[in-house]
Design a protein around this motif. Structure first.
Motif, short mmCIF file in Angstrom:
data_model
loop_
_atom_site.label_atom_id
_atom_site.label_comp_id
_atom_site.label_asym_id
_atom_site.label_seq_id
_atom_site.Cartn_x
_atom_site.Cartn_y
_atom_site.Cartn_z
N CYS A 136 0.81 -1.22 0.00
CA CYS A 136 0.00 0.00 0.00
C CYS A 136 0.85 1.27 0.00
O CYS A 136 0.32 2.38 -0.07
N ASP A 162 -5.97 0.16 -7.23
CA ASP A 162 -5.94 -1.21 -6.71
C ASP A 162 -7.33 -1.80 -6.54
O ASP A 162 -8.31 -1.08 -6.33
N ALA A 222 -8.67 -4.53 -3.87
CA ALA A 222 -8.31 -5.30 -2.68
C ALA A 222 -9.20 -6.53 -2.61
O ALA A 222 -10.42 -6.42 -2.48
N HIS A 274 -3.20 6.07 6.20
CA HIS A 274 -3.54 4.95 5.33
C HIS A 274 -4.73 4.23 5.95
O HIS A 274 -4.73 3.95 7.15
N PRO A 318 -6.69 0.97 5.52
CA PRO A 318 -7.12 -0.35 5.05
C PRO A 318 -8.56 -0.60 5.48
O PRO A 318 -9.30 -1.30 4.81
N ASN A 346 -11.15 -0.50 1.04
CA ASN A 346 -9.70 -0.41 0.92
C ASN A 346 -9.31 -0.31 -0.54
O ASN A 346 -9.69 -1.17 -1.35
N TYR A 401 -5.99 0.06 -1.16
CA TYR A 401 -4.55 -0.18 -0.99
C TYR A 401 -3.70 1.08 -1.22
O TYR A 401 -3.68 1.95 -0.37
N THR A 402 -3.03 1.18 -2.38
CA THR A 402 -2.10 2.30 -2.61
C THR A 402 -2.78 3.66 -2.56
O THR A 402 -2.15 4.67 -2.25
N SER A 425 -5.45 4.46 -0.65
CA SER A 425 -6.29 4.66 0.53
C SER A 425 -5.94 5.94 1.30
O SER A 425 -6.83 6.66 1.75
N SER A 449 1.68 7.05 5.74
CA SER A 449 1.57 6.01 4.72
C SER A 449 2.16 4.72 5.28
O SER A 449 3.21 4.75 5.93
N GLY A 500 2.85 0.57 4.02
CA GLY A 500 2.73 -0.54 3.08
C GLY A 500 3.29 -1.77 3.74
O GLY A 500 4.46 -1.78 4.19
#
Ligand code: COA
Length: 386
Positions: free
Chosen positions: A109, A137, A139, A231, A233, A273, A275-276, A278, A303, A305
């Motif tokens: 992410c 993305d 998810a 971020h 998720p 979500n 991902y990248t 969010s 952020s 990931g």
């Protein structure tokens, strides 16, 4: 000269499920999903939507100067090719300038932030140029899995320029990386593997680490921030991190940060979500739904990931930023979506482009959005404007 985000675009597929219905279907208490996890709805992508079609649709909202565009970077962890960059197909679908660097970036992410930071450095070196960053993305954890409630689909596109009109990025990033196995996706499958609880613990540990270091390095404290974006998720995850920062704030500021956090999670509550994208969906939600932020207000962004990289950085709002947003279009994008029953969602979930060499045709009945994947012929994906 400042450098930062000049414009932001959003796309999410035209279908969603109500998470109270999903909870009922899975035999869970709906409050667990809406309160415990903090999600109301979840975007569902039909097989005719992928990171390319969604990324192109989000970037279509931006006004890009063809003479100035020099970099197209796609951050994704659900890319559709192990080698070729989605940025190239997006470049063709949008008819963008060919005199560019076009590439795809991967670190779970964190890929959207990696792209944004690459874009910032690129524009710092070439102030006349523009850089397009797309975080896109889908998810997927699988039906009836622990992660199902944290699925979603969508893309956020950002144009990075000098003298940006939305958010001027400070050069204050603090980043931390460590090799851990909290979430990953082997190349032979389209659903992620996650050590759910462990990943949430690591997210919080990475936040605490970079936030502490950020304060030591910059001399800033929570009192210097008008809002904090995380971020997401799932939105409760961001709330847990916010709660780690709140005790250092006075009562009035705690209330302000909580109220603005609430605005930053509204799009995620309805999309899920991505991902990248969010973190940037959270930023967009804050900017479009909050009318209390003033020019110069500092926004902190965290952020994360999995795998894992954490980064904390900030930006300041530019005077007049609200006039450069697409708030009404995005309200329409979300409101116009069709609700799916859980059995229909399960059918769509199963109808996926196979991880194999056979030809495949996506179902035109589910075509929606400005671009669609019509299928795969001779191992080449076929895209068209819808
Ligand atoms: N009413 C209100 N809240 C309820 C509830 C109810 N009836 N039932 C449970 N809850 C709360 C729990 O107390 C918990 O809250 P807390 O985290 O504040 O303690 C929350 O709902 C989640 O419950 P839990 O039992 O922990 O959920 P889970 O075992 O199903 O797992 C995830 C949740 C997020 C770990 C799981 O969805 C997952 O693996 N997601 C994918 C990985 C991920 O998103 N990681 C994030 C970091 S990148």
């Amino acid at each position: 000269m400042t450098i930062g985000i000049d414009q932001m675009g959003l796309y999410t597929p035209n279908f969603y499920i109500d998470l109270r219905e999903l909870a009922q279907a899975r035999g869970d208490d709906p409050d667990k999903y809406t309160i415990g996890i903090g999600q109301d709805q979840q975007a569902v992508a039909p097989s005719s939507q992928d990171v390319v079609t969604m990324g192109a649709a989000a970037a279509r909202e931006l006004t890009i100067d063809p003479e100035r565009l020099g970099l197209i970077v796609v951050g994704t962890e659900t890319g559709i090719d192990a080698s070729k960059a989605a940025a190239l197909t997006i470049q063709r679908l949008l008819g963008l300038n060919p005199w560019v660097r076009a590439l795809e970036i991967k670190e779970a992410c964190y890929g959207g932030t990696a792209g944004l930071m690459m874009a910032r450095d690129y524009v710092a070196a070439h102030p006349e140029r523009q850089a397009l960053v797309i975080a896109t993305d889908i998810a997927r954890y699988g039906l009836a899995t622990g992660g199902e409630v944290t699925q979603g689909a969508g893309a956020v596109a950002m144009l990075v320029t000098s003298n940006p009109r939305l958010l001027a990025l400070a050069d204050d990033s603090v980043h931390y990386a460590a090799d851990i196995m909290d979430f990953w996706r082997p190349v032979y499958q389209d659903t992620a593997l996650a050590r759910g609880k462990y990943s949430t613990e690591q997210y919080l540990a990475f936040f605490e680490r970079v936030w502490t270091q950020y304060q030591a390095q910059t001399g800033l404290t929570v009192a210097d921030f008008a809002a904090l974006c995380f971020h997401l998720p799932y939105t409760k995850m961001g709330l847990k991190a916010l709660r780690l920062a709140l005790p250092a704030a006075d009562e009035a500021q705690q209330a302000t940060l909580l109220a603005r956090f609430d605005r930053s999670i509204q799009y995620s509550r309805r999309i899920g979500n991505i991902y990248t994208g969010s973190l940037y969906l959270g930023l967009l939600s804050l900017l479009e739904l909050d009318d209390t932020l003033a020019a110069g207000a500092r926004i902190g962004l965290f952020s994360y990931g999995s795998g894992a990289v954490g980064e904390f950085f900030s930006g300041t709002l530019v005077a007049g930023y609200a006039t450069h947003l697409h708030r009404i279009d995005h309200a329409h994008l979300l409101d116009a979506r069709a609700a799916l029953s859980i059995p229909t969602y399960e059918q769509l979930f199963a109808d996926k482009v196979p991880y194999g060499p056979a030809d495949y045709t996506t179902n035109p009945a589910w075509f929606s959005g400005p671009f669609v994947l019509t299928g795969v012929v001779g191992q080449e994906r076929q895209y068209q404007a819808n």
